[in-house]
Design a protein around this motif. Structure first.
Motif, PDB file in Angstrom:
ATOM      1  N   SER A 109       0.801  -1.218   0.000  1.00 49.06           N
ATOM      2  CA  SER A 109       0.000   0.000   0.000  1.00 49.06           C
ATOM      3  C   SER A 109       0.838   1.275   0.000  1.00 49.06           C
ATOM      4  N   PHE A 110       2.147   1.184   0.319  1.00 51.16           N
ATOM      5  CA  PHE A 110       2.972   2.387   0.296  1.00 51.16           C
ATOM      6  C   PHE A 110       3.361   2.791  -1.124  1.00 51.16           C
ATOM      7  N   ILE A 111       3.068   1.963  -2.106  1.00 52.33           N
ATOM      8  CA  ILE A 111       3.355   2.294  -3.502  1.00 52.33           C
ATOM      9  C   ILE A 111       2.109   2.927  -4.111  1.00 52.33           C
ATOM     10  N   TYR A 112       2.293   4.110  -4.676  1.00 55.89           N
ATOM     11  CA  TYR A 112       1.153   4.856  -5.202  1.00 55.89           C
ATOM     12  C   TYR A 112       1.107   4.802  -6.723  1.00 55.89           C
ATOM     13  N   ARG A 113      -0.064   5.068  -7.228  1.00 58.12           N
ATOM     14  CA  ARG A 113      -0.312   5.062  -8.665  1.00 58.12           C
ATOM     15  C   ARG A 113       0.631   6.022  -9.380  1.00 58.12           C
ATOM     16  N   PRO A 114       1.349   5.551 -10.415  1.00 59.29           N
ATOM     17  CA  PRO A 114       2.267   6.433 -11.136  1.00 59.29           C
ATOM     18  C   PRO A 114       1.522   7.493 -11.930  1.00 59.29           C
ATOM     19  N   ARG A 115       2.267   8.490 -12.409  1.00 54.41           N
ATOM     20  CA  ARG A 115       1.642   9.609 -13.106  1.00 54.41           C
ATOM     21  C   ARG A 115       0.848   9.156 -14.324  1.00 54.41           C
ATOM     22  N   ASP A 116       1.396   8.179 -15.071  1.00 53.31           N
ATOM     23  CA  ASP A 116       0.673   7.708 -16.253  1.00 53.31           C
ATOM     24  C   ASP A 116      -0.434   6.731 -15.890  1.00 53.31           C
ATOM     25  N   GLY A 117      -0.438   6.319 -14.626  1.00 56.13           N
ATOM     26  CA  GLY A 117      -1.592   5.621 -14.076  1.00 56.13           C
ATOM     27  C   GLY A 117      -1.692   4.149 -14.404  1.00 56.13           C
ATOM     28  N   TRP A 118      -2.575   3.496 -13.678  1.00 61.51           N
ATOM     29  CA  TRP A 118      -3.036   2.169 -14.035  1.00 61.51           C
ATOM     30  C   TRP A 118      -4.529   2.284 -14.297  1.00 61.51           C
ATOM     31  N   PRO A 119      -5.156   1.276 -14.876  1.00 59.53           N
ATOM     32  CA  PRO A 119      -6.564   1.412 -15.288  1.00 59.53           C
ATOM     33  C   PRO A 119      -7.487   1.779 -14.129  1.00 59.53           C
ATOM     34  N   ILE A 120      -8.460   2.614 -14.426  1.00 61.27           N
ATOM     35  CA  ILE A 120      -9.429   3.084 -13.435  1.00 61.27           C
ATOM     36  C   ILE A 120     -10.756   2.354 -13.631  1.00 61.27           C
ATOM     37  N   MET A 121     -11.322   1.865 -12.506  1.00 61.82           N
ATOM     38  CA  MET A 121     -12.606   1.170 -12.527  1.00 61.82           C
ATOM     39  C   MET A 121     -13.767   2.148 -12.704  1.00 61.82           C
ATOM     40  N   PHE A 164     -19.124  -4.905  -6.448  1.00 61.39           N
ATOM     41  CA  PHE A 164     -18.142  -5.894  -6.032  1.00 61.39           C
ATOM     42  C   PHE A 164     -18.210  -6.157  -4.533  1.00 61.39           C
ATOM     43  N   PRO A 165     -17.717  -7.328  -4.077  1.00 61.93           N
ATOM     44  CA  PRO A 165     -17.622  -7.587  -2.639  1.00 61.93           C
ATOM     45  C   PRO A 165     -16.743  -6.554  -1.944  1.00 61.93           C
ATOM     46  N   ARG A 166     -16.976  -6.346  -0.661  1.00 58.98           N
ATOM     47  CA  ARG A 166     -16.253  -5.315   0.074  1.00 58.98           C
ATOM     48  C   ARG A 166     -14.735  -5.513   0.012  1.00 58.98           C
ATOM     49  N   ARG A 167     -14.267  -6.749   0.107  1.00 61.25           N
ATOM     50  CA  ARG A 167     -12.812  -6.972   0.093  1.00 61.25           C
ATOM     51  C   ARG A 167     -12.198  -6.510  -1.215  1.00 61.25           C
ATOM     52  N   LEU A 168     -12.868  -6.770  -2.330  1.00 63.10           N
ATOM     53  CA  LEU A 168     -12.349  -6.311  -3.614  1.00 63.10           C
ATOM     54  C   LEU A 168     -12.422  -4.796  -3.715  1.00 63.10           C
ATOM     55  N   GLN A 169     -13.460  -4.191  -3.178  1.00 62.46           N
ATOM     56  CA  GLN A 169     -13.532  -2.732  -3.169  1.00 62.46           C
ATOM     57  C   GLN A 169     -12.361  -2.135  -2.402  1.00 62.46           C
ATOM     58  N   GLU A 170     -11.989  -2.763  -1.292  1.00 61.72           N
ATOM     59  CA  GLU A 170     -10.838  -2.286  -0.520  1.00 61.72           C
ATOM     60  C   GLU A 170      -9.564  -2.359  -1.350  1.00 61.72           C
ATOM     61  N   LEU A 171      -9.384  -3.441  -2.078  1.00 57.82           N
ATOM     62  CA  LEU A 171      -8.177  -3.612  -2.888  1.00 57.82           C
ATOM     63  C   LEU A 171      -8.128  -2.626  -4.054  1.00 57.82           C
ATOM     64  N   LEU A 172      -9.302  -2.210  -4.525  1.00 58.30           N
ATOM     65  CA  LEU A 172      -9.386  -1.322  -5.692  1.00 58.30           C
ATOM     66  C   LEU A 172      -9.656   0.137  -5.317  1.00 58.30           C
ATOM     67  N   ALA A 173      -9.529   0.479  -4.046  1.00 57.41           N
ATOM     68  CA  ALA A 173      -9.933   1.800  -3.577  1.00 57.41           C
ATOM     69  C   ALA A 173      -9.203   2.938  -4.300  1.00 57.41           C
ATOM     70  N   ARG A 174      -7.964   2.712  -4.736  1.00 55.21           N
ATOM     71  CA  ARG A 174      -7.214   3.757  -5.453  1.00 55.21           C
ATOM     72  C   ARG A 174      -7.379   3.648  -6.968  1.00 55.21           C
ATOM     73  N   SER A 175      -8.249   2.754  -7.401  1.00 52.99           N
ATOM     74  CA  SER A 175      -8.378   2.514  -8.830  1.00 52.99           C
ATOM     75  C   SER A 175      -9.810   2.691  -9.321  1.00 52.99           C
ATOM     76  N   VAL A 176     -10.593   3.515  -8.617  1.00 51.59           N
ATOM     77  CA  VAL A 176     -11.984   3.699  -8.980  1.00 51.59           C
ATOM     78  C   VAL A 176     -12.235   5.170  -9.290  1.00 51.59           C
ATOM     79  N   GLU A 177     -13.196   5.411 -10.158  1.00 51.46           N
ATOM     80  CA  GLU A 177     -13.580   6.779 -10.495  1.00 51.46           C
ATOM     81  C   GLU A 177     -13.943   7.564  -9.247  1.00 51.46           C
TER      82      GLU A 177
END
Length: 234
Positions: free
Chosen positions: A200-212, A220-233
């Motif tokens: 979790s200490f690694i953050y999304r780079p400037r060019d990014g990874w795909p956004i949900m 999605f189930p809560r656990r998956l939402q937690e894992l994707l919290a930095r990757s959602v609109e």
């Protein structure tokens, strides 16, 4: 291989394979969905990669929170980790050549020698059989202990293709030297669903990874939402 053995091999050799983690019929279904999408949107190349596949194939969600995978991720990365890439489908078709030997992000941007602990964990769900002839991912066991990237793209003596039946899963640390194999068959595709976890200490780079997309994320189930919290609109 049981989970404890897998943890030991992952730490020592940099990779492991867990067999029969999903049903072959489920693997066939996900492979079919991905093939249809990739060939209709990406063209007719011999090696195709479809990023952001969770948006397009939400049925991939259970793979991202499979209990065995989450346990391996916690052992390798620590308790606080996230999912970084929204699943990428990797299709290696007949005629695809040997890939370039490499390590995975974020290591290329980190000064050497790299950290001893992994900064990423790659998970390749085998949605078809992985064979030595159809493009199975090749690795050089123990190479992550060098804490640097390969200095040559040559074929190394100890390089091995990681083979397995559909429904199995290949897991490897991001510092292991690896590449896609050549597909020398006449009519066999090799398909993987690639999921990538980082501390979790690694953050999304400037060019990014795909956004949900938010409306898909919300289902999605809560656990998956937690894992994707930095990757959602927003």
């Amino acid at each position: 291989m049981d989970l404890q053995e897998a943890k030991i091999q992952l730490d020592d050799e940099g990779f492991c394979v867990l067999e029969d983690q999903i049903d072959a019929h489920e693997a066939d279904y996900l492979n079919m969905r991905a093939c249809d999408l990739m060939e209709s949107t990406l063209g007719q190349g011999t090696y195709l990669s479809l990023e952001g596949s969770l948006d397009l194939i939400p049925e991939l969600a259970p793979l991202c929170i499979h209990p065995s995978i989450l346990e391996l991720a916690e052992t390798a990365l620590g308790e606080n980790f996230i999912l970084a890439n929204n699943v990428a489908m990797k299709l290696c078709k007949p005629g695809a050549g040997l890939g370039g030997l490499h390590v995975d992000w974020p290591l290329p941007s980190i000064p050497k020698p790299w950290p001893i602990s992994p900064t990423g964990l790659a998970v390749f769900w085998m949605l078809t059989d992985f064979t030595a002839k159809n493009g199975a991912t090749a690795v050089i066991p123990f190479s992550h202990h060098t804490r640097r990237d390969p200095t040559s793209n040559r074929t190394y003596q100890h390089e091995v293709p990681v083979v397995g039946k559909k429904g199995s899963v290949l897991v490897f640390v991001n510092g292991i030297w690896h590449r896609s194999g050549a597909n020398t068959t006449q009519n066999e595709n090799r398909m993987a669903a690639s999921v990538f976890y980082v501390p979790s200490f690694i953050y999304r780079p400037r060019d990014g990874w795909p956004i949900m997309k938010r409306h898909i994320y919300d289902k999605f189930p809560r656990r998956l939402q937690e894992l994707l919290a930095r990757s959602v609109e927003e």
